[in-house]
Design an enzyme around this catalytic site. Structure first.
Site, mmCIF file in Angstrom:
data_model
loop_
_atom_site.group_PDB
_atom_site.id
_atom_site.type_symbol
_atom_site.label_atom_id
_atom_site.label_comp_id
_atom_site.label_asym_id
_atom_site.label_seq_id
_atom_site.Cartn_x
_atom_site.Cartn_y
_atom_site.Cartn_z
ATOM 1 N N ASP A 153 -27.734 39.195 4.408
ATOM 2 C CA ASP A 153 -28.221 40.283 3.526
ATOM 3 C C ASP A 153 -27.666 40.278 2.091
ATOM 4 O O ASP A 153 -27.288 41.342 1.565
ATOM 5 C CB ASP A 153 -27.931 41.651 4.166
ATOM 6 C CG ASP A 153 -28.636 41.845 5.509
ATOM 7 O OD1 ASP A 153 -29.207 40.868 6.026
ATOM 8 O OD2 ASP A 153 -28.595 42.960 6.043
ATOM 9 N N LYS B 82 -35.020 41.016 9.426
ATOM 10 C CA LYS B 82 -34.560 41.952 10.465
ATOM 11 C C LYS B 82 -34.726 43.402 10.007
ATOM 12 O O LYS B 82 -34.866 43.653 8.807
ATOM 13 C CB LYS B 82 -33.102 41.674 10.811
ATOM 14 C CG LYS B 82 -32.204 41.859 9.615
ATOM 15 C CD LYS B 82 -30.806 41.455 9.945
ATOM 16 C CE LYS B 82 -29.872 41.880 8.844
ATOM 17 N NZ LYS B 82 -29.948 43.306 8.490
ATOM 18 N N CYS C 136 -23.973 45.145 8.737
ATOM 19 C CA CYS C 136 -24.698 43.951 9.195
ATOM 20 C C CYS C 136 -23.792 42.749 9.427
ATOM 21 O O CYS C 136 -24.042 41.966 10.341
ATOM 22 C CB CYS C 136 -25.844 43.655 8.241
ATOM 23 S SG CYS C 136 -27.079 44.988 8.343
HETATM 24 C C1 VGL Z 1 -27.004 47.346 5.969
HETATM 25 C C2 VGL Z 1 -26.864 49.641 5.885
HETATM 26 C C3 VGL Z 1 -28.211 49.739 6.123
HETATM 27 C C4 VGL Z 1 -26.309 46.020 5.853
HETATM 28 C C5 VGL Z 1 -28.346 47.423 6.226
HETATM 29 O O1 VGL Z 1 -26.944 45.017 5.473
HETATM 30 O O2 VGL Z 1 -25.106 45.976 6.128
HETATM 31 N N1 VGL Z 1 -26.277 48.453 5.814
HETATM 32 N N2 VGL Z 1 -28.940 48.629 6.300
#
Ligand code: VGL
Ligand code: ZN
Length: 181
Positions: free
Chosen positions: A8, A86, A127
């Site tokens: 991410d 995802k 994540c």
């Molecule tokens: C994430 C909060 C909400 C992440 C993803 O990538 O850690 N954190 N969605």
């Protein structure tokens, strides 16, 4: 055989984005430096529909096909062999890269003979942690690269508890300088 999972590293999780890790962009040069050393590099993106229940917990972020969902512009994408998406349903959080819906990450790693998984990216408490816990629970030797992760830091102490939880699960926290070949 080793693989690197880049979690991410997206505009919305970097400064100026919708749900920024305050220093999220710091991971980019570290990941760019180490990604050359891995025979297999995969990367995940948070990829939510506009009407996701996830946005009851979080400000809207990484909406599918938006600029915020793009990789950070300076992340070196050349080495990334597989792009995972995802959080693509409207009823799930999809924190872990192993929950990708466009590829079966576990199967892919097994087919390539991967036994050691290295993880970096964003965010430490969500994540990165979920991906690392899934990885070790699936039997992969799992390393998290400490200087290649950043927290969203919503509450004081969250990053430290996430690091403790990962250590307690048997995940090794290492620094990128140990990754030499
Ligand atoms: C994430 C909060 C909400 C992440 C993803 O990538 O850690 N954190 N969605
Ligand atoms: Zn999300």
């Amino acid at each position: 055989m080793r693989a690197l999972i880049i979690v991410d590293v997206q505009n919305d999780f970097c400064p100026g984005g919708a749900l920024p890790a305050p220093e999220g962009d710091k991971v980019v040069p570290v990941l760019n430096r180490i990604s050359d050393k891995f025979p297999l590099v995969v990367a995940s993106r948070d990829w939510h529909p506009e009407d996701s229940v996830h946005f009851e917990k979080w400000p809207a972020h990484c909406v599918e096909n938006s600029d915020g969902a793009d990789y950070h512009p300076e992340l070196n994408k050349k080495n990334i062999k597989v792009h995972l998406l995802k959080g693509t349903g409207n009823i799930d959080d999809g924190y872990s890269a192993f929950e990708a819906t466009n590829e079966n990450l576990e199967l892919l790693l097994r087919e390539k003979g991967v036994d050691e998984v290295y993880i970096g990216g964003l965010t430490t408490e969500y994540c990165v942690k979920s991906t690392a816990i899934d990885s070790i629970n699936k039997g992969f030797k799992t390393y998290v690269v400490k200087d290649a992760i950043e927290g969203v830091k919503q509450n004081p102490g969250d990053v430290d508890s996430a690091l403790d939880e990962m250590k307690g699960a048997g995940i090794e926290l290492i620094t990128s300088s140990l990754i030499t070949k």
